[in-house]
Write an enzyme that holds these catalytic residues in place. Structure first.
Site, mmCIF file in Angstrom:
data_model
loop_
_atom_site.group_PDB
_atom_site.id
_atom_site.type_symbol
_atom_site.label_atom_id
_atom_site.label_comp_id
_atom_site.label_asym_id
_atom_site.label_seq_id
_atom_site.Cartn_x
_atom_site.Cartn_y
_atom_site.Cartn_z
ATOM 1 N N GLY A 99 76.045 45.879 -20.858
ATOM 2 C CA GLY A 99 75.827 44.451 -20.599
ATOM 3 C C GLY A 99 75.982 43.565 -21.813
ATOM 4 C CD GLU A 107 79.908 46.231 -17.564
ATOM 5 O OE1 GLU A 107 78.717 46.416 -17.857
ATOM 6 O OE2 GLU A 107 80.764 45.882 -18.396
#
Ligand code: 5RP
Length: 228
Positions: A99, A107
């Site tokens: 992140g 993701e």
């Protein structure tokens, strides 16, 4: 080798691996970040070897299209055969913090769909214990302060990543000093239970299946099974 050369080397290893795993009709999931960008640039010349891709960010989708690689909506594909992405930290259980590029939610979604999750990283990302890299948490904008207060109760020190809006229109809190020394899965779950959290950057409930790590000695392959 410098860090950029290590990223290039590990991306090439992932391209070689991917080409062995896919068929003409395969959909390849593509992550976000500088290591994923190396992968995109290197797989471009093999674009005829698979049907297309799904991307975990608008930035990666744009880069893929610039190479003439088809990008599909995730909802338009029945299966993602393999997903390639970087990480901010990886431990021997192949649990990750992700992140850093603010793409954690997409993701995690692509990871959830993919048959196989291949993580690619240079050796600076390898840690015994997760948590030195501040944990990104994506939050609904109106819940930012509430979520921050709840994260403090968990022992963290959240910092709003100002001027960043995710592809989903949300905000990022980077949580310092949260060390999941016990169970990373429990912490992942606990943070996701806070109202207003979209998701957090711990990838422990579904860790990577395989990690290619670029070191000065070469590419080291870690698998979840071999780590026990
Ligand atoms: C983006 C990510 C990236 O995979 C992570 O930040 C690693 O990036 P890089 O390859 O540039 O070091 O999780 O949200």
């Amino acid at each position: 080798m410098d860090q950029n050369q290590l990223k290039q080397a590990v991306a090439q290893a992932a391209v070689d691996y991917t080409l062995k795993r896919i068929e003409d009709d395969s959909i390849v999931g593509i992550g976000t970040g500088s290591t994923a960008n190396c992968f995109i640039d290197l797989i471009a010349k093999h674009r005829h070897r698979f049907q297309g891709t799904v991307a975990s960010s608008e930035a990666s989708a744009e880069r893929l299209r610039s190479h003439g690689i088809p990008v599909f909506e995730l909802n338009a594909v029945a299966e993602v055969h393999i997903y390639i992405d970087g990480a901010d930290e990886a431990n021997p259980q192949l649990e990750l913090i992700k992140g850093g590029g603010a793409a954690l939610t997409r993701e995690k979604i692509v990871t959830a769909v993919a048959n196989e999750f291949v993580c690619i990283a240079d050796e600076s990302k390898w840690v015994d214990y997760l948590g030195t890299f501040p944990l990104p948490v994506e939050v609904i904008p109106m819940a930012r302060s509430h979520v921050a207060r709840e994260l403090v109760k968990l022992g963290g020190d959240p910092v709003w990543r100002e001027n960043v809006v995710t592809d989903n229109g949300n905000l990022i809190l980077d949580v310092h000093h949260l060390y999941p020394m016990g169970s990373a899965c429990e912490l992942e779950e606990k943070i996701n239970q806070i109202t207003g959290v979209v998701t957090n950057g711990l990838f422990a409930i579904k860790p990577a299946d395989i990690l290619f790590l670029a070191t000065q000695q070469g590419i080291v392959t870690h698998t979840a099974i071999s780590q026990g």
